[in-house]
Design an enzyme around this catalytic site. Structure first.
Site, PDB file in Angstrom:
ATOM      1  N   ASP A 143       0.765  -1.270   0.102  1.00 22.93           N
ATOM      2  CA  ASP A 143      -0.012  -0.031   0.007  1.00 22.93           C
ATOM      3  C   ASP A 143       0.990   1.177   0.054  1.00 22.93           C
ATOM      4  O   ASP A 143       0.477   2.147  -0.585  1.00 22.93           O
ATOM      5  CB  ASP A 143      -0.928   0.115   1.229  1.00 22.93           C
ATOM      6  N   CYS A 144       1.965   1.203   0.604  1.00 25.94           N
ATOM      7  CA  CYS A 144       3.073   2.180   0.629  1.00 25.94           C
ATOM      8  C   CYS A 144       3.699   2.651  -0.263  1.00 25.94           C
ATOM      9  O   CYS A 144       4.173   3.813  -1.004  1.00 25.94           O
ATOM     10  CB  CYS A 144       3.841   2.230   1.784  1.00 25.94           C
ATOM     11  N   TYR A 145       4.196   1.322  -1.139  1.00 21.96           N
ATOM     12  CA  TYR A 145       4.789   1.383  -2.530  1.00 21.96           C
ATOM     13  C   TYR A 145       4.154   0.705  -3.583  1.00 21.96           C
ATOM     14  O   TYR A 145       4.444  -0.610  -3.744  1.00 21.96           O
ATOM     15  CB  TYR A 145       6.068   0.760  -2.055  1.00 21.96           C
TER      16      TYR A 145
END
Length: 404
Positions: A143-145
């Site tokens: 989700d972050c990357y």
């Protein structure tokens, strides 16, 4: 006689007297230790040789959308990506898997055929020389990357950080390699010809920085050094640090002993002093120029630095025995090694150095110029390098651990 602060004051006023090791040794012959110690403030040492336990930390900067790199190649050479989203470590001896990133499968990849003539050392040297290096990376999507892959080119100017972190440099003495077998051997010392056809030694002997400070009384964590043509520092003891090696009466070790871990800003380094290299049928490496200043705090410093090649020895090791502990043909002085020939079991064997004596002298001369012009000042180290470390071979434990 002096303190680091007093010497630095003279350096900043461009009044310090600096000599290279070679110059200091000649001066001692002329006037003796006591007088030379009165005259000289700091001694510039240098070496230029392959240092394969080296590598570079690179922070690329975040992409948009961001990527957490799972696998990465710089000009076809794999870089380690297991400790930060866009942090990489490129090892000097890492072998190229592909001729270029354009030939790497995307997004999933399998190792190529390997190109041993080119590796991480060459990529590091190219970046230092200002060249653009193609990069391809695959992402571990989160989700972050969310980004799956990335392809571009980088230079030393377009990345956040690019610095060398070398886990093992500046061996305090080393071995001499020979081959008593019946076929050529390709080693980290270069090719060794069969039937004692040649011998190769690594250290510069009396010019070697650590052999002139045998118990590392002047060098510690935080010592400022010349590294690749820029400012660097001693970061820690080096890997395979073995100061408990047997020593002669003059305190110098008879074989591989102390090592240092070094760090420095590769963006400021010079391609003259950082060069990729290749050892036939062994692999790539990195040649680095390293200079260490030795402050003349007392007469003992000059006495230790007056050591000559005839007073230093190295073991001649037979590489034809494929074991960790190999037989040796005895100890030979660096005066004998530098003569170009040694006698082993009655046979005359030609000898060559792996390190460049000429370029080692040039490193020392450049460091001397920095000291005399106020470009380089000395540091007090913040902690000493431990001198009671023993060497632990892996096979000591392996046979005792059952496999399940």
């Amino acid at each position: 006689m002096r303190t680091i602060d007093e010497i630095n004051d003279k350096i900043l006023r461009q009044k310090a007297i600096a000599l290279t090791l070679s110059e200091l040794k000649e001066r001692v012959k002329e006037v003796g230790v006591t007088q030379a110690a009165k005259e000289v403030d700091v001694i510039a040492t240098g070496t230029f040789e392959p240092m394969e336990s080296s590598g570079a930390i690179i922070n690329l900067g975040h992409t948009d959308p961001p990527i957490k790199i799972r696998s990465c190649w710089l000009d076809g050479v794999p870089a380690y990506a297991g400790f930060g989203a866009v942090d990489l470590y490129l090892g000097a001896t890492q072998v190229a898997e592909y001729p270029s990133v354009s030939e790497i499968p995307d997004p999933e990849s399998r190792p190529g055929s390997y190109i041993p003539e080119r590796g991480g050392g060459h990529v590091i040297a190219d970046l230092i020389a200002g060249k653009a290096i193609p990069i391809r990376a695959n992402g571990y999507m989160t989700d972050c990357y969310p980004r799956a892959s990335f392809e571009s080119t980088i230079t030393k100017e377009t990345v956040n950080q690019f610095y060398l972190y070398n886990p093992r440099n500046l061996y305090q003495n080393f071995i001499v390699g020979v081959n008593g077998g019946d076929r050529p051997l390709y080693t980290y010392l270069g090719p060794l010809q069969p039937n004692l056809g040649n011998a190769v030694y690594s250290s510069t002997g009396a010019l070697s920085p650590l052999l002139n400070d045998p118990h590392l009384q002047l060098i510690g964590i935080g010592t400022r050094i010349f590294l690749g043509g820029a400012i660097g520092y001693v970061a820690w003891e080096g890997t395979q640090h073995f100061p408990m090696q047997k020593r002669l009466a003059n305190d110098t070790p008879i074989g591989p002993a102390a090592t240092l871990a070094l760090i420095g800003d590769a963006k400021a380094m010079s391609p003259r002093w950082v060069r990729g290299c290749y050892f036939k049928n062994y692999g790539p490496s990195l040649m680095i120029g390293v200079g260490v200043p030795l402050p003349v705090l007392n007469e003992e410093v000059v006495a230790k630095c007056s050591v000559q090649d005839a007073d230093l020895v190295a073991p001649v090791v037979d590489f034809s025995i494929p074991r960790r502990v190999r037989p040796i043909f005895g100890l030979f002085s660096y005066a004998q090694l530098k003569s170009g020939k040694i006698a082993i079991e009655g046979k005359s064997v030609r000898v060559a150095p792996l390190a460049s004596v000429y370029l080692s002298e040039q490193v020392a001369l450049e460091l001397k110029e920095w000291l005399q012009t106020g470009k380089f000042t000395l540091t007090e180290f913040v902690a000493p390098i431990p001198m009671d470390t023993n060497f632990l071979p892996q096979d000591r434990w392996g046979s005792q651990i059952p496999l399940e």
